[in-house]
Design a protein around this motif. Sequence first.
Motif, PDB file in Angstrom:
ATOM      1  N   LEU A  51       0.861  -1.180   0.000  1.00 19.04           N
ATOM      2  CA  LEU A  51       0.000   0.000   0.000  1.00 19.04           C
ATOM      3  C   LEU A  51       0.891   1.221   0.000  1.00 19.04           C
ATOM      4  O   LEU A  51       1.854   1.308   0.764  1.00 19.04           O
ATOM      5  N   ARG A  52       0.591   2.155  -0.893  1.00 17.03           N
ATOM      6  CA  ARG A  52       1.309   3.429  -0.880  1.00 17.03           C
ATOM      7  C   ARG A  52       0.317   4.538  -0.622  1.00 17.03           C
ATOM      8  O   ARG A  52      -0.703   4.634  -1.301  1.00 17.03           O
ATOM      9  N   VAL A  53       0.601   5.322   0.374  1.00 13.39           N
ATOM     10  CA  VAL A  53      -0.236   6.488   0.642  1.00 13.39           C
ATOM     11  C   VAL A  53       0.556   7.695   0.181  1.00 13.39           C
ATOM     12  O   VAL A  53       1.613   7.996   0.726  1.00 13.39           O
ATOM     13  N   GLU A  54       0.045   8.343  -0.865  1.00  7.14           N
ATOM     14  CA  GLU A  54       0.782   9.483  -1.424  1.00  7.14           C
ATOM     15  C   GLU A  54       0.464  10.742  -0.636  1.00  7.14           C
ATOM     16  O   GLU A  54      -0.568  10.827   0.035  1.00  7.14           O
ATOM     17  N   ARG A  55       1.358  11.702  -0.745  1.00  4.06           N
ATOM     18  CA  ARG A  55       1.130  12.988  -0.107  1.00  4.06           C
ATOM     19  C   ARG A  55      -0.149  13.616  -0.659  1.00  4.06           C
ATOM     20  O   ARG A  55      -0.367  13.623  -1.867  1.00  4.06           O
ATOM     21  N   GLY A  56      -0.998  14.110   0.233  1.00  3.89           N
ATOM     22  CA  GLY A  56      -2.237  14.724  -0.215  1.00  3.89           C
ATOM     23  C   GLY A  56      -3.383  13.745  -0.377  1.00  3.89           C
ATOM     24  O   GLY A  56      -4.487  14.145  -0.719  1.00  3.89           O
ATOM     25  N   ASP A  57      -3.135  12.481  -0.128  1.00  9.09           N
ATOM     26  CA  ASP A  57      -4.209  11.495  -0.215  1.00  9.09           C
ATOM     27  C   ASP A  57      -5.221  11.676   0.908  1.00  9.09           C
ATOM     28  O   ASP A  57      -4.863  12.039   2.025  1.00  9.09           O
ATOM     29  N   LEU A  58      -6.474  11.405   0.577  1.00 13.16           N
ATOM     30  CA  LEU A  58      -7.484  11.221   1.625  1.00 13.16           C
ATOM     31  C   LEU A  58      -7.921   9.769   1.455  1.00 13.16           C
ATOM     32  O   LEU A  58      -8.872   9.482   0.743  1.00 13.16           O
ATOM     33  N   LEU A  59      -7.180   8.885   2.073  1.00 18.24           N
ATOM     34  CA  LEU A  59      -7.368   7.466   1.805  1.00 18.24           C
ATOM     35  C   LEU A  59      -8.302   6.851   2.833  1.00 18.24           C
ATOM     36  O   LEU A  59      -8.058   6.939   4.035  1.00 18.24           O
TER      37      LEU A  59
END
Lengths: 260, 381
Positions: free
Chosen positions: A31-39
């Motif tokens: 799983l990659r959570v990118e900067r600015g994500d609202l995951l």
Amino acid sequence: MNANAVSGPVIELRDVCTRLGTQWIHQNIDLRVERGDLLALVGGSGAGKTTLLREMIGLQQPTLGEVLLFGEPLQAGHRAERFARLRRMGVLFQQGALYSALTLYDNIAFPLREFGGLLEEEIRALVLSKMALVELKPQHAKLMPAQLSGGMVKRAALARALALEPELLLLDEPTAGLDPERSAGFVRLIRELHASLGLTVVFVTHDLETLSSLANRIAVLAEHRILAIGALEEIQASKHPFIQKFFHYRTTVDEQAADS
Amino acid sequence: MVQAKAHAIALAKSPPPHLRHEGEHCVLTGDWTLLALKPRLIMLRARLLFHGRSVKVWDLSQVSRMDTFGALLLWRAWGLREPETLVLSPALHPAFERVRGVAATPVETAHVDWLKPVVLLGKQFIGAFEQLIGFACMLGMVSIEAARLFVEPRSIPMKEFSAALYKTGVQAMPISALVGFLIGVVLSYLSALQLRNFGADALIINILGIGIIRELGPVLVSILVAGRSGSAITAQLGVMRVTEEIDALAAMGVSIHQRLIWPKVLAMAIAMPLLVLWTSTAALIGGMLAAQVQLEIDWRFFAMSLPHVVPVQNLYIGFAKGGVFGVAIALIACHFGLRIKPNTESLSRNTTAAVVTAITAVILLDAVFAMLTRGIGVPLR
Ligand SMILES: Nc1ncnc2c1ncn2[C@@H]1O[C@H](COP(=O)(O)OP(=O)(O)OP(=O)(O)O)[C@@H](O)[C@H]1O
Ligand SMILES: [Mg+2]
């Protein structure tokens, strides 16, 4: 800080497997959570969402695999560096986890005092503004956590997680126990912070309303892995039976609303 | 989504906060967030204090991001109002909105209250009184429950009782034997040194026998058990309060006095005399061995003459003390356990109070025993 720190993923899980007791909770989760994500992290009860969040914070070690926070392994660096990394994020625990010996006010002030360098008047103003954000009244400031209602505990814990306005927020069921109006207020608040500060938010939710109005990416956790990840439309288009069932409820509700 | 990421990366890359003063106006640039401000806080505070009210024109259009703290810092520097000319990008409006209302609230200063000592003293008294009432209530409830169990023996919580017996009794055996044995050795050794001076070697049996069986054994065990099981009982009840388990029991119509307290009190009443016997035996064995080494009193002689020099009443007194002390410890521990408020501070305070009170109560009760049993079991010649 390496070059990845700004442009790379905020959180990265590589091949994470978790075994608790005798059962595998996660198998090969990437799983990659990118900067600015609202995951949004969704999945059935007991699917291991809270466990996954705890692994992101480092409260729990995955049995196999690696967790990278801000581009660095969780355990990397000296004590001070590790703590500094943790200060860059705010966490809302599923049960609130307020400090039971401190008042509501002191609970929210705690991270600010811990941060250091702030004047008492500034702390006071910041705490009151955070309380206003989550619609807690100033006269509640002196209450102990045991004297709060369930929803108030949630909101106080949210205010504490937001106290430092950190760049990464991990929220475990932030809107559970809130009335619809306050959930909507919460969504508004996070969107606002996201726009002005570029927050990254990972949140667990069972609330389809919050899901559709807040998340810009959704990860479905089921059968020990991430079944699907993407925008709401992409997820809904998936043919997987679990996802079909999960979102079926939503479509029926929507149809009913459209009918009336 | 790609947009959000680019936006966030752009924000994260923004330069550190900076304040530039150009003639009649101040220009702010960079990242005015708590994390970014921290390393430069002292300098910026000083400069803001200097320019805050005198400069009329503030240009914030080049600030890349600003959180509540950044806004608060400026707002306070401006004297809690907007400067005459303020250039602000719309993205920064919410941050100022958030501080507008709250920045003015003053910090409450604690005023000195001269009556406070009196109030505190009064509170102490009322608190002590409440404790007594609470204790009496609990005693009453436990007695009623005990009576009820006579009428309907089927509802005796046998499992809880046996668990409590195991935890307070069996599991305390190793430590109490060890402590008893060592105390016996030390006592015997020290007495032997003195007795030998007077040539009264054989009196060691009398001293150790009466001292340990009647006095030391029960008190020693009580102090150990108060520390071990007393604190455990209080902490357990306290955590059950914190996690609302007590409420859950009450909501299911289960009496906590019957299910939680009664078994513990009874278990202590039964376990303690046995523990006293066990510990006294260990202490006597320790004393016997030390006497053998130090005074060369044969251990067989020691064991044979013990029943002759120590009247058997002392053993009964030791048992009675054990039972009474055990009940007292259990009741006190339960009392403080039920008083715990659902927070960690109260948990630790009450656990400490339970142990201290239990030990004090044991010593007091021991004095009462000493008075009541003045003429019993002491051979007078
Ligand atoms: N310490 C533990 N030991 C053994 N199993 C555990 C432990 N903690 C959690 N589990 C198991 O791990 C699974 C996942 O738990 P987790 O709390 O992560 O679920 P969740 O997805 O957050 O559920 P919910 O939506 O109900 O909060 C559950 O089946 C739970 O029984
Ligand atoms: Mg959970």
